[in-house]
Design a protein around this motif. Structure first.
Motif, mmCIF file in Angstrom:
data_model
loop_
_atom_site.group_PDB
_atom_site.id
_atom_site.type_symbol
_atom_site.label_atom_id
_atom_site.label_comp_id
_atom_site.label_asym_id
_atom_site.label_seq_id
_atom_site.Cartn_x
_atom_site.Cartn_y
_atom_site.Cartn_z
ATOM 1 N N ARG A 103 0.835 -1.203 0.000
ATOM 2 C CA ARG A 103 0.000 0.000 0.000
ATOM 3 C C ARG A 103 0.872 1.257 0.000
ATOM 4 N NH1 ARG A 103 -5.330 0.123 3.630
ATOM 5 N NH2 ARG A 103 -5.581 -1.728 2.315
ATOM 6 N N LEU B 125 2.013 1.951 -3.438
ATOM 7 C CA LEU B 125 0.973 2.502 -4.303
ATOM 8 C C LEU B 125 0.689 3.971 -3.980
ATOM 9 C CD1 LEU B 125 -1.518 -0.525 -4.380
ATOM 10 C CD2 LEU B 125 -0.001 0.237 -6.219
ATOM 11 N N CYS B 126 0.533 4.268 -2.669
ATOM 12 C CA CYS B 126 0.160 5.647 -2.317
ATOM 13 C C CYS B 126 1.353 6.592 -2.331
ATOM 14 C CB CYS B 126 -0.537 5.683 -0.954
ATOM 15 S SG CYS B 126 0.531 5.208 0.430
ATOM 16 N N CYS B 127 2.572 6.039 -2.427
ATOM 17 C CA CYS B 127 3.781 6.881 -2.521
ATOM 18 C C CYS B 127 4.460 6.670 -3.868
ATOM 19 C CB CYS B 127 4.751 6.555 -1.381
ATOM 20 S SG CYS B 127 4.070 6.752 0.266
ATOM 21 N N THR C 82 10.977 4.590 -1.338
ATOM 22 C CA THR C 82 10.162 4.007 -0.273
ATOM 23 C C THR C 82 10.930 2.794 0.250
ATOM 24 O OG1 THR C 82 8.121 4.715 -1.353
ATOM 25 C CG2 THR C 82 7.944 3.003 0.345
ATOM 26 N N GLN D 151 0.647 15.270 0.817
ATOM 27 C CA GLN D 151 1.166 13.920 0.624
ATOM 28 C C GLN D 151 0.974 13.078 1.890
ATOM 29 O OE1 GLN D 151 2.220 12.552 -2.041
ATOM 30 N NE2 GLN D 151 3.222 14.010 -3.395
ATOM 31 N N SER E 200 -2.607 12.211 2.446
ATOM 32 C CA SER E 200 -3.090 11.167 1.530
ATOM 33 C C SER E 200 -2.599 9.787 1.986
ATOM 34 C CB SER E 200 -2.612 11.461 0.110
ATOM 35 O OG SER E 200 -1.192 11.372 0.036
ATOM 36 N N ILE E 201 -1.394 9.736 2.568
ATOM 37 C CA ILE E 201 -0.908 8.452 3.101
ATOM 38 C C ILE E 201 -1.773 8.001 4.265
ATOM 39 C CG2 ILE E 201 1.049 7.302 4.214
ATOM 40 C CD1 ILE E 201 2.910 9.168 2.694
ATOM 41 N N GLN F 292 -4.826 8.799 4.780
ATOM 42 C CA GLN F 292 -6.138 8.451 4.249
ATOM 43 C C GLN F 292 -6.111 7.060 3.613
ATOM 44 O OE1 GLN F 292 -8.704 10.438 4.859
ATOM 45 N NE2 GLN F 292 -10.109 8.920 3.991
ATOM 46 N N ALA F 293 -4.978 6.719 2.987
ATOM 47 C CA ALA F 293 -4.878 5.411 2.350
ATOM 48 C C ALA F 293 -4.948 4.282 3.371
ATOM 49 C CB ALA F 293 -3.564 5.325 1.554
#
Length: 953
Positions: free
Chosen positions: A588, A591-593, A599, A623, A626-627, A629-630
């Motif tokens: 995950r 994907l979100c980064c 990473t 950013q 959003s992490i 939230q993911a």
């Protein structure tokens, strides 16, 4: 050993050493006077009481030292010729007098000084005596250790009273200082002993070196004398040699006259023989004559030697002595055929034994004399050594086999770099037949449409022409469709005129090795479980970004990400399911980064992300959100949905650090701050703490000093019951006002105290100050409330908390009803039996138990039912978010849960009327925060009690 060394040193003492020791003695006496003056100065600095004993002793010491210094100066000035032993005894006497005088001074300090000044305690006596003796001993170590007897004369009479006084006036409170003083004196004595031994050994070594130098000089003189004698003998030999040369010349003259006559006769024969020998030597030929009738065999060698042999064909043993057994039958067959006249001449190639080794020869001969019945009588011939030719043939054969069968690609080029020959492995490796490459240029079989390949081949050709050698690793694509990583080595071959004839090359396939290297590189830089770069690669890349000179990474962010409560998840399920969760978290994050520069997975439940902020992407705040939230979406682990949260710490380059350790450390510090806030949040590193920490101040030492010197104070923040409009109680909060740095916030020194185990000492201070304040409030008539004190896990696990509380309650004569202990969720995690027993003991003393910061830590609901919790505090991080629907739902749920199980609820961090209305509407009535009051000092809190017996909201 010491006595022997001292005796040797005393015997070797000269005037220069006496003067040096006298100078050192004067300097030492001056320092003793300074140490005594400094000790008396320290005494009068802190005590104004006049000491008759101390002053008289000091004046006597001044007189003694002055007399000694003048005496030594008189000896130096007048250079009196005195026995060195007497001077040494005089200096020992001086040292004994000084040591005795210092010992009397120590007796005065320990006994008479305490009589004159009753305020002087045992510690100050130790300091005064230790200061005087320490300075004296250190200076003695510096200037007098050359003569250990001097040091003993000072040390023994001065240290003995101090050590005896420690024993006579021993007190339990200062037992530690007495031991330290005794150990200090022992250490000085041992140091003096070892230094004296080393010095004496150096003296003895120096004397030995002097003796050796003198011996060397004597040997040198003896050597010079021997050289002189040798020179005389040499001259005599030259004279004899000249006489012999003269006689020899006369003899040679006579011999030359005799030989000249013979030489003219022999010259012609020698010329003919020389021509024949040269011809044989050039051709490598030896001639032979075989007298068959007489059975003799004569060989004429190149050095004019003649070898005779007996040879009989009828007896094979005779022949087998010098012909190889494998060649014997062939040799005999050819020879017999020629002897019988069947062949015109005899010619054979066979091996003969020469110097115990078999050597190949070519033998050619012919029968030159026969009888009338054709019986051979004589045979002549020549034989030639062909061993080198045979060896060269074998080498060529071996080279051909190697060329054909070796597991390396071998090729031969002409001077124009066109293929002449390739071996079988070359064909197999590159996928070509020999006829496909012969006659073609070196690069005709490669794909040349790539600019990089063309540039490489041009460089390779230029290097071959200029240097005649090429050796490198290349990745080449061939027209056969193969793409290989090869190690290519090509060398030039010159002829005798140094002209390029051929190029020979070898190619080695490195494709499989490169795959293995890439695999090893992956294992070194990547984590197998998560398939993310590991900590080593993360630090390596972070270092590259920090040292990037292309300005691509002028501004970037380092994110340290940690899974909240991962240990609890791992313990509740299994390590296997924990690994499965780590894989899904890594996927995950990937994907979100997706737009991150890197990473990485560091270890356990720690991840790291690097964002390049120079490229104008989404702001780092968005950013990080959003992490977060993911990770709101659950993970499926073991067939069940698992919802987890993460904490994120952010540090920015260059704002928060220019070096790897500082930048990564600040990101980790920000992560710790996020964890303290309960997780599921982002914390950016703040430079607000840097001014204090960047002043070069050791905050830990300052904190220890503050604890020792009582610089910490306790403030009290009121808790208000909005149902009764009365003060429900206070929370005791520690504060630090530094004498020079000013106010230091608790979030700076409390984490430091927890790391250095100073938090227990701080907790003890807060406990005692709070109980003292409660006692004062009770004396003023205020006894209708409780004061809460924060307790950390260290205080619980050390096992002294109950004893400390009992001591404070008894000392200030208050009951446990007035106390409330606030425990954090982390303090209830481990050692449950110990925690259970502790809480029961506290309840026996009627002390209330409060669970602090509920919801921000591990949030186990079992704490509320498993432990006797009286009060549940709602953390200010939830209160501050009142107004947001989801956060209000959480606060409402906590209130409902606490009300359902009968626990008193306290909301902290209340700052607005909106928050008060919400809490009152949902049933939480005890509030704490800046809306009502900031934390107050002791005097301010007392005044607050007097002015706010009833509170108006």
């Amino acid at each position: 050993m010491m006595d022997v060394q001292d005796e040797l040193l005393s015997q070797s003492m000269n005037a220069l050493q006496v003067k040096s020791i006298a100078d050192h003695m004067q300097i030492f006496l001056a320092w003793v006077l300074f140490a005594s003056f400094f000790d008396i100065f320290i005494y009068y600095l802190y005590f104004n009481d006049y000491s008759n004993y101390l002053n008289n002793w000091f004046f006597v010491l001044i007189g003694i030292i002055t007399t000694m210094i003048l005496s030594i100066s008189y000896l130096k000035k007048n250079q009196i010729e005195t026995n060195n032993d007497k001077i040494d005894a005089l200096f020992q006497f001086f040292c004994l007098v000084i040591g005795t005088t210092l010992g009397i001074g120590i007796c005065i300090i320990y006994y008479f000084l305490k009589i004159e000044n009753s305020e002087l305690d045992h510690t100050q006596v130790i300091v005064l005596s230790g200061l005087l003796l320490s300075i004296t001993y250190v200076i003695a170590l510096t200037y007098l250790v050359e003569r250990f007897s001097y040091f003993l004369c000072i040390f023994l009479p001065s240290a003995l009273p101090a050590i005896c006084a420690q024993l006579l006036f021993l007190h339990d409170a200062f037992y530690f200082y007495s031991i330290i003083t005794t150990l200090w004196f022992s250490t000085i004595f041992i140091s003096a002993l070892m230094s004296s031994r080393m010095h004496n050994r150096l003296k003895i070594l120096n004397n030995n070196n002097t003796i050796l130098i003198e011996q060397s000089k004597r040997h040198l003189n003896e050597s010079k004398e021997l050289q002189t004698q040798l020179k005389k003998e040499f001259n005599r030999t030259e004279e004899i040699k000249n006489e012999l040369q003269l006689n020899n010349q006369l003899l040679e003259q006579k011999v030359k006259e005799r030989v000249n006559d013979l030489k003219q006769i022999n010259d012609r024969l020698e010329n003919h023989q020389a021509n024949l020998d040269f011809a044989h030597e050039t051709a490598g030929i030896n001639s032979w004559i075989w007298d068959i009738e007489k059975r003799t065999f004569e060989i004429a060698k190149a050095n004019n030697e003649v070898e005779f042999r007996q040879m009989n064909l009828k007896h094979s043993n005779n022949i087998s002595e010098f012909i190889h057994p494998d060649d014997l039958s062939h040799y005999k067959s050819i020879l017999i055929n020629h002897i019988k006249g069947k062949t015109d001449r005899f010619e054979a190639i066979y091996r003969i034994k020469k110097n115990d080794q078999w050597c190949w020869i070519q033998d050619i001969g012919r029968v030159i004399v026969r009888k009338t019945n054709n019986k051979p009588l004589r045979m002549v011939g020549i034989h030639r050594n062909i061993q080198k030719e045979k060896s060269d043939q074998e080498k060529l054969k071996l080279a051909a086999n190697v060329f054909k069968h070796v597991a390396e690609g071998i090729f031969v080029l002409d001077s124009n770099l066109c293929y002449l020959e390739v071996n079988q492995f070359f064909e197999k490796l590159l996928g070509y037949k020999q006829e496909d490459v012969i006659g073609h240029h070196l690069f005709d079989i490669t794909v040349n449409n790539d600019p990089y390949a063309s540039k490489t081949y041009t460089k390779m050709t230029k290097q071959l022409i200029e240097t005649g050698e090429f050796d490198s690793e290349l990745q080449i694509e061939f027209t056969s469709g193969k793409k290989l990583v090869l190690w290519i080595h090509i060398n030039v071959i010159h002829d005798e005129k140094n002209k390029v004839v051929n190029y020979v090359g070898i190619i080695t396939d490195l494709t499989d090795r490169k795959k293995q290297e890439r695999k090893l590189s992956y294992l070194k830089h990547y984590d197998i479980l998560t398939d993310l770069p590991n900590r080593f690669y993360f630090k390596q890349q972070l270092h590259n970004y920090l040292t990037d000179y292309s300005n691509l990474f002028k501004h970037f962010a380092v994110l340290r990400i940690n899974i909240d409560r991962f240990k609890a998840f791992n313990d509740s399920l299994s390590q296997k399911h924990g690994d499965e969760l780590l894989k899904k978290v890594a996927q995950r994050l990937r994907l979100c980064c997706a737009n991150a520069s890197l990473t990485a997975y560091l270890n356990n439940d720690d991840f790291a992300v690097i964002y390049n902020l120079s490229s104008g992407n989404i702001p780092i705040h968005q950013q990080t959100q959003s992490i977060l939230q993911a990770f709101k979406h659950p993970f499926e682990v073991n067939g069940q949905d698992q919802t987890i949260t993460i904490s994120i710490g952010v540090a920015l380059f260059p704002e928060h650090g220019l070096h790897l350790d500082s930048l990564d450390g600040h990101a980790e510090f920000a992560l710790d701050e996020a964890k303290r806030l309960g997780g599921d949040t982002v914390k950016f590193y703040s430079n607000s703490k840097i001014p204090i920490l960047s002043q070069g101040i050791n905050l830990e030492n300052e904190l220890r000093k503050a604890i020792k010197e009582r610089h910490l104070s306790v403030n009290y923040q009121p808790k208000i019951c909005i149902q009764t409009n009365r003060i429900y109680g206070f929370e005791a909060l520690v504060r630090w006002q530094h004498p020079t740095l000013g106010y230091i916030a608790p979030d700076i020194f409390i984490p430091l105290a927890e790391e250095t185990n100073l938090i227990s000492d701080i907790g003890l201070i807060v406990l005692n100050e709070t109980c003292k304040q409660i006692h004062q409030w009770q004396a003023l008539g205020f006894d209708h409330f409780r004061v809460s004190i924060n307790i950390v896990a260290q205080q619980i696990h050390r096992g002294h908390l109950v004893e400390d509380i009992d001591y404070a309650l008894k000392k200030y004569n208050i009951s446990g009803d007035m106390l409330e202990l606030e425990l954090t969720e982390s303090s209830l995690l481990d050692k449950s039996e110990q925690v259970d027993q502790l809480l029961l003991q506290l309840k026996d003393r009627h002390i209330s138990i409060s669970l602090d910061d509920f919801g921000t830590g591990y949030s186990s609901l079992s704490y509320l039912t498993s432990y006797p919790i009286d009060v549940l505090k709602i953390d200010k991080s939830f209160i501050s978010k009142i107004g947001r629907e989801k956060d209000e739902a959480i606060v409402n749920a906590i209130i409902a849960m606490g009300t359902a199980i009968g626990i008193t609820l306290v909301a902290e961090g209340v700052e607005t009327k909106e928050q008060i209305d919400f809490l009152e509407r949902h049933g939480c009535y005890i509030l704490q925060g800046f809306y009502f009051s900031k934390p107050l000092t002791s005097a301010e809190s007392t005044q607050y009690l007097e002015q706010h017996k009833l509170i108006t909201i």
